[in-house]
Design a protein around this motif. Structure first.
Motif, mmCIF file in Angstrom:
data_model
loop_
_atom_site.group_PDB
_atom_site.id
_atom_site.type_symbol
_atom_site.label_atom_id
_atom_site.label_comp_id
_atom_site.label_asym_id
_atom_site.label_seq_id
_atom_site.Cartn_x
_atom_site.Cartn_y
_atom_site.Cartn_z
ATOM 1 N N ALA A 61 0.979 -1.255 -0.029
ATOM 2 C CA ALA A 61 -0.074 -0.071 0.017
ATOM 3 C C ALA A 61 0.834 1.383 0.012
ATOM 4 C CB ALA A 61 -0.919 -0.254 1.218
ATOM 5 N N VAL A 62 1.966 1.328 0.809
ATOM 6 C CA VAL A 62 2.911 2.447 0.756
ATOM 7 C C VAL A 62 3.387 2.478 -0.493
ATOM 8 C CG1 VAL A 62 4.966 3.379 1.783
ATOM 9 C CG2 VAL A 62 3.350 2.205 3.494
ATOM 10 N N MET A 63 3.921 1.561 -1.211
ATOM 11 C CA MET A 63 4.390 1.417 -2.511
ATOM 12 C C MET A 63 3.520 2.154 -3.446
ATOM 13 S SD MET A 63 5.441 -1.875 -4.859
ATOM 14 C CE MET A 63 3.623 -2.234 -4.798
ATOM 15 N N VAL A 64 2.234 1.794 -3.592
ATOM 16 C CA VAL A 64 1.190 2.001 -4.400
ATOM 17 C C VAL A 64 0.926 3.664 -4.409
ATOM 18 C CG1 VAL A 64 -1.245 2.120 -5.311
ATOM 19 C CG2 VAL A 64 0.108 -0.005 -4.885
ATOM 20 N N GLY A 65 0.538 4.038 -3.107
ATOM 21 C CA GLY A 65 0.517 5.549 -2.517
ATOM 22 C C GLY A 65 1.665 6.377 -3.084
ATOM 23 N N SER A 66 2.631 5.933 -2.565
ATOM 24 C CA SER A 66 4.034 6.808 -3.003
ATOM 25 C C SER A 66 3.965 7.334 -4.512
ATOM 26 C CB SER A 66 5.116 6.455 -2.631
ATOM 27 O OG SER A 66 5.156 6.136 -0.972
ATOM 28 N N LEU A 67 3.882 6.192 -5.272
ATOM 29 C CA LEU A 67 3.922 6.334 -6.542
ATOM 30 C C LEU A 67 2.761 7.094 -7.069
ATOM 31 C CD1 LEU A 67 5.109 2.758 -7.812
ATOM 32 C CD2 LEU A 67 6.556 4.788 -7.941
ATOM 33 N N LEU A 68 1.648 6.897 -6.368
ATOM 34 C CA LEU A 68 0.199 7.929 -6.740
ATOM 35 C C LEU A 68 0.628 9.209 -6.397
ATOM 36 C CD1 LEU A 68 -2.789 8.070 -7.545
ATOM 37 C CD2 LEU A 68 -3.066 7.739 -4.749
ATOM 38 N N LEU A 69 1.364 9.590 -5.249
ATOM 39 C CA LEU A 69 1.699 10.938 -4.875
ATOM 40 C C LEU A 69 2.585 11.317 -5.964
ATOM 41 C CD1 LEU A 69 1.839 13.150 -2.583
ATOM 42 C CD2 LEU A 69 4.106 12.057 -1.874
ATOM 43 N N HIS B 267 9.347 12.324 -14.657
ATOM 44 C CA HIS B 267 8.095 12.091 -14.168
ATOM 45 C C HIS B 267 7.297 11.436 -14.986
ATOM 46 C CE1 HIS B 267 3.893 13.408 -13.744
ATOM 47 N NE2 HIS B 267 3.931 13.234 -12.730
ATOM 48 N N ARG B 268 7.605 11.137 -16.483
ATOM 49 C CA ARG B 268 6.926 10.407 -17.275
ATOM 50 C C ARG B 268 6.690 8.996 -17.015
ATOM 51 N NH1 ARG B 268 10.546 11.603 -22.688
ATOM 52 N NH2 ARG B 268 12.352 10.100 -21.872
ATOM 53 N N TRP B 269 7.691 8.428 -16.285
ATOM 54 C CA TRP B 269 7.780 7.132 -15.912
ATOM 55 C C TRP B 269 7.038 6.609 -14.887
ATOM 56 C CZ3 TRP B 269 9.248 4.164 -19.935
ATOM 57 C CH2 TRP B 269 10.124 4.624 -20.786
ATOM 58 N N THR B 270 6.574 7.487 -14.041
ATOM 59 C CA THR B 270 5.746 7.110 -12.629
ATOM 60 C C THR B 270 4.591 6.492 -12.804
ATOM 61 O OG1 THR B 270 5.148 9.698 -12.651
ATOM 62 C CG2 THR B 270 7.141 8.813 -11.482
ATOM 63 N N PRO B 271 3.855 6.883 -14.056
ATOM 64 C CA PRO B 271 2.643 6.320 -14.395
ATOM 65 C C PRO B 271 2.817 4.796 -14.605
ATOM 66 C CG PRO B 271 2.546 8.350 -15.264
ATOM 67 C CD PRO B 271 4.040 8.119 -14.915
ATOM 68 N N LEU B 272 3.800 4.517 -15.346
ATOM 69 C CA LEU B 272 3.872 3.028 -15.910
ATOM 70 C C LEU B 272 4.311 2.333 -14.259
ATOM 71 C CD1 LEU B 272 4.354 0.769 -17.448
ATOM 72 C CD2 LEU B 272 6.753 1.858 -18.007
ATOM 73 N N LEU B 273 5.223 2.946 -13.425
ATOM 74 C CA LEU B 273 5.806 2.008 -12.212
ATOM 75 C C LEU B 273 4.482 2.042 -11.402
ATOM 76 C CD1 LEU B 273 8.879 4.017 -11.306
ATOM 77 C CD2 LEU B 273 8.651 1.757 -12.335
ATOM 78 N N LEU B 274 3.440 3.208 -11.292
ATOM 79 C CA LEU B 274 2.218 2.964 -10.762
ATOM 80 C C LEU B 274 1.354 1.769 -11.030
ATOM 81 C CD1 LEU B 274 0.154 3.960 -8.436
ATOM 82 C CD2 LEU B 274 -0.733 5.684 -10.134
ATOM 83 N N VAL B 275 1.114 1.649 -12.483
ATOM 84 C CA VAL B 275 0.427 0.414 -12.957
ATOM 85 C C VAL B 275 1.035 -0.901 -12.570
ATOM 86 C CG1 VAL B 275 -0.141 -0.443 -15.218
ATOM 87 C CG2 VAL B 275 -0.453 2.019 -14.889
ATOM 88 N N LEU B 276 2.566 -0.827 -12.714
ATOM 89 C CA LEU B 276 3.080 -2.024 -12.503
ATOM 90 C C LEU B 276 2.832 -2.366 -10.789
ATOM 91 C CD1 LEU B 276 6.414 -1.857 -14.098
ATOM 92 C CD2 LEU B 276 4.572 -3.535 -14.531
ATOM 93 N N ALA B 277 2.948 -1.533 -9.998
ATOM 94 C CA ALA B 277 2.725 -1.596 -8.460
ATOM 95 C C ALA B 277 1.242 -2.180 -8.093
ATOM 96 C CB ALA B 277 2.931 -0.221 -8.001
ATOM 97 N N VAL B 278 0.261 -1.498 -9.011
ATOM 98 C CA VAL B 278 -1.145 -2.065 -8.831
ATOM 99 C C VAL B 278 -1.195 -3.551 -9.335
ATOM 100 C CG1 VAL B 278 -3.507 -1.721 -9.508
ATOM 101 C CG2 VAL B 278 -2.085 0.138 -8.749
ATOM 102 N N ALA B 279 -0.424 -3.817 -10.196
ATOM 103 C CA ALA B 279 -0.366 -5.258 -10.835
ATOM 104 C C ALA B 279 0.252 -6.357 -9.981
ATOM 105 C CB ALA B 279 0.389 -5.140 -12.238
ATOM 106 N N SER B 280 1.129 -5.808 -8.961
ATOM 107 C CA SER B 280 1.653 -6.634 -8.102
ATOM 108 C C SER B 280 0.829 -7.108 -7.218
ATOM 109 C CB SER B 280 2.715 -6.039 -7.482
ATOM 110 O OG SER B 280 2.637 -5.131 -6.557
ATOM 111 N N LEU B 281 -0.450 -6.479 -6.988
ATOM 112 C CA LEU B 281 -1.656 -6.809 -5.955
ATOM 113 C C LEU B 281 -2.377 -8.048 -6.639
ATOM 114 C CD1 LEU B 281 -2.634 -3.147 -4.786
ATOM 115 C CD2 LEU B 281 -1.092 -4.689 -3.774
ATOM 116 N N MET B 282 -2.555 -8.140 -7.979
ATOM 117 C CA MET B 282 -3.521 -8.946 -8.660
ATOM 118 C C MET B 282 -3.195 -10.583 -8.384
ATOM 119 S SD MET B 282 -5.425 -7.168 -9.953
ATOM 120 C CE MET B 282 -5.114 -6.144 -8.421
ATOM 121 N N PRO B 283 -2.015 -10.661 -8.376
ATOM 122 C CA PRO B 283 -1.881 -12.343 -7.981
ATOM 123 C C PRO B 283 -2.449 -12.943 -6.766
ATOM 124 C CG PRO B 283 0.209 -11.650 -8.927
ATOM 125 C CD PRO B 283 -0.449 -10.147 -8.612
#
Length: 663
Positions: free
Chosen positions: A56-64, A158-174
């Protein structure tokens, strides 16, 4: 900051461990397994809780970093974004480490052997990792989290942070596709609801934790960040509440909510979410207002945010304990093979009446269809409120596409599609051909450009900026080439059904959902390139559009002919194993599916080819008309130059003929 992290993880771990320990004996009894030891019994829920708080901290920090705080004008991360990305990297490392630790703990828990036995002779257990769903899921989680952690160490723009955010959310899916939600009755609803639940929790809890850490660090733009997060948190709370109720209703009958440990944990989690919702409302009405009035006054926000994040950490612990608590047994009966595979039963062979009446709402694509329709109507309303006009035919086209998507995924068609190939192929044609054609004729990008407001000065990039960046990006320019679009569209059908890919995917709910998403995406891409009303980043020649539409029309027809006349049955082993009691002639059902897909998809493709040809002719006519208007206005420069050239040639010829004439 470290103290806050330790406090959240410790609180979640303590709650998860205490509650899971109470129910562990019942779990072992139901599974008929020996006690794997105290390390597994207490370590597994503790590691899960620590890992999920870190996630959650990972996802939220990338969201920030991606959405809530602005970068520098050069596109490089500002100091606030840089710190948030580095925090996300550290949290991702903890998440990956916990996931790796959970692999042997899961093996120990599943086998009933202590962790010491697992490490003493690891080869049999390593061979079993691929066969145990939970262990495989944790391996995937560790890999995705490691990729996110590495990316956070490398990213500065900054342009790479949305991609990292998507990958971070994807790590919750398994995690979402294993456990209680992936087994038992109604596992389609349970899995879909858990996916939505985890995404909402990750964005809300993680975003709040990131704002708390941002405040501790003395970061700037807190007033802007809290305003944006407040709107996101409101939407996340609604999604989290609805998906949580659906997931609980699937597992706990209403009459057993107050009976047993599972119902107790569900009620405790529900009460915690109510408290969090109230705190979020107070945050929105008090703290955000105070920050807007005085950005330097952070006291109200800090007090509420610390309490809210603590309650959310406890909620995470309750969620982990819920995953370790056996759900009520309920009514004892032997489910049919169809119920075991699909999660629900079928009352008989598909008929037109059942297609229209026996609905089973798809929480992912069905919800997407409803939300997309609502957003489009809001956009049209905003255009008209500003005094603009929006063609009715575009609105009708978009709403018709949303309706087709809803019917193909949530009506009786969507209910029978996983179990009957003919219905499945017809639904595939609707999702890949009919719905995308209608959607692109709605010109959604043009509507978005007219309705999505630009970001305020000093704010982080918003939806308008991301749409513009995606539109001008190299991948989108490459994907919108006619050859690429038609290859992706046509190739999907051949790979799925003629190359044997569907044989491997049939029976998997996750694969079914991902396939539908892919079909919708490639169909939308193809029709955007050929007949879409929205402008393309690199507009192709009209002849290329007509050629792409013609190739797709012919290739789709050839594909259906191949399916109808095939000597082998697609996914024969899967459909035989269902023992449905109807449509036992699989070859005849396959021929029926080919004809249905022909009826559903061939006419829209023919329409697309006709539209592309008409637009080609219209483009030639417009060019000719513009040229005639220019000639009337400025004269025909080309004709004047040609006449001047002829006069020059006559003069040269006269000089050359002069001596001869004198002789």
């Amino acid at each position: 900051m470290v103290g806050a992290m330790l406090g959240w993880t410790a609180g979640a771990a303590v709650v998860a461990t205490m509650l899971a320990a109470v129910s562990s004996t019942e779990v072992l009894r139901l599974l008929g397994l020996p006690d794997p030891g105290a390390l597994t019994r207490y370590g597994l829920p503790a590691a899960t809780a620590v890992g999920e708080v870190s996630a959650a901290v990972m996802v939220g920090s990338l969201l920030l970093a991606a959405v809530l705080v602005p970068p520098q004008r050069s596109g490089v991360l500002d100091v606030d974004g840089y710190r948030a990305v580095r925090t996300a990297g550290a949290a991702a490392a903890v998440w990956a480490g916990c996931a790796l630790a959970l692999v042997p703990l899961s093996l120990s828990d599943t086998s009933g052997q202590p962790v010491g036995v697992v490490f003493a002779d690891p080869l049999p257990f390593l061979r079993a990792v691929g066969e145990i769903e939970v262990a495989t899921a944790w391996l995937w989680t560790a890999g995705l989290a490691a990729v996110v952690g590495l990316g956070c160490r490398l990213v500065l723009r900054h342009r790479w942070t949305p991609l990292l955010l998507v990958l971070a959310v994807a790590s919750l899916m398994p995690r979402a596709v294993t456990g209680h939600s992936s087994a038992g009755g109604s596992h389609d609803l349970a899995t879909n609801s858990l996916v939505l639940h985890l995404v909402a929790v990750g964005l809300w809890a993680g975003g709040l934790a990131a704002l708390v850490l941002h405040t501790v660090r003395g970061g700037g733009h807190l007033d802007l960040a809290t305003r944006r997060f407040s709107a996101l948190a409101a939407a996340a709370f609604v999604v989290m509440a609805v998906s949580g109720v659906v997931n609980a209703a699937v597992r706990v009958p209403l009459g057993q909510v107050f009976d047993g440990a599972y119902g107790f944990v569900v009620l405790a989690k529900g009460m915690a979410l109510v408290v969090v919702g109230w705190l979020g409302w107070r945050q929105r009405t008090v703290a955000v207002t105070a920050l807007a009035a005085d950005p330097a006054d952070r006291r109200a926000f800090t007090r509420l945010a610390v309490v809210e994040s603590a309650v959310l950490a406890v909620t995470v612990g309750l969620g982990v304990a819920l995953g370790r608590t056996p759900p009520p047994v309920g009514e004892q009966r032997d489910p049919s093979l169809v119920e075991e595979v699909l999660g629900y039963g079928l009352d008989g062979a598909p008929t037109p009446v059942r297609m229209l009446t026996e609905w089973r709402f798809d929480l992912l694509l069905g919800t997407a269809a409803v939300v997309l329709a609502a957003l489009y109507l809001l956009g049209v309303r905003r255009v008209r409120a500003a005094g603009g006009r929006w063609p009715l035919r575009r609105t009708v086209g978009w709403l018709l596409g949303c309706l087709v998507l809803l019917l193909a995924t949530s009506s009786g068609v969507g209910r029978y599609a996983p179990a009957v190939f003919s219905v499945h192929l017809a639904a595939t044609a609707a999702i890949a051909v009919v719905a995308p054609l209608c959607l692109v004729l709605g010109a959604p990008l043009t509507l978005a450009a007219r309705t999505v407001r630009p970001r305020p000065d000093g704010a982080a990039p918003g939806a308008r900026d991301w749409l513009r960046a995606m539109y001008a990006s190299t991948p989108v320019r490459a994907l919108t080439h006619p050859a690429v679009a038609v290859a992706a569209f046509v190739g999907t059908f051949y790979l799925l059904y003629l190359a044997g890919l569907y044989d491997a995917l049939a029976g998997s709910h996750v694969a079914h959902v991902l396939t539908n998403v892919w079909l919708l995406a490639v169909g939308s891409l193809f029709f955007w390139v050929t007949v879409g009303l929205d402008p393309l980043p690199r507009p192709p020649a009209p002849t290329a559009r007509v050629g792409a539409a013609a190739v797709a029309l012919a290739a789709y027809a050839f594909f259906l002919v191949s399916v109808i006349n095939a000597q082998t049955v697609v996914a024969a082993e899967y459909y035989t194993s269902l023992r449905r009691g109807f449509f036992d002639d699989l070859a005849a059902d396959q021929r029926l599916g080919g004809n249905l897909a022909w009826a559903v998809g061939e006419l829209p493709l023919l329409l697309a080819a006709v539209l592309a040809t008409v637009r080609w002719a219209s483009a030639d006519e417009r060019r000719a008309r513009r040229r005639d208007e220019q000639i009337d206005r400025d004269g025909d420069e080309d004709l004047a130059a040609y006449n001047a050239m002829l006069r020059g040639l006559d003069g040269v010829r006269g000089e050359a003929d002069g001596p001869d004439r004198r002789r």
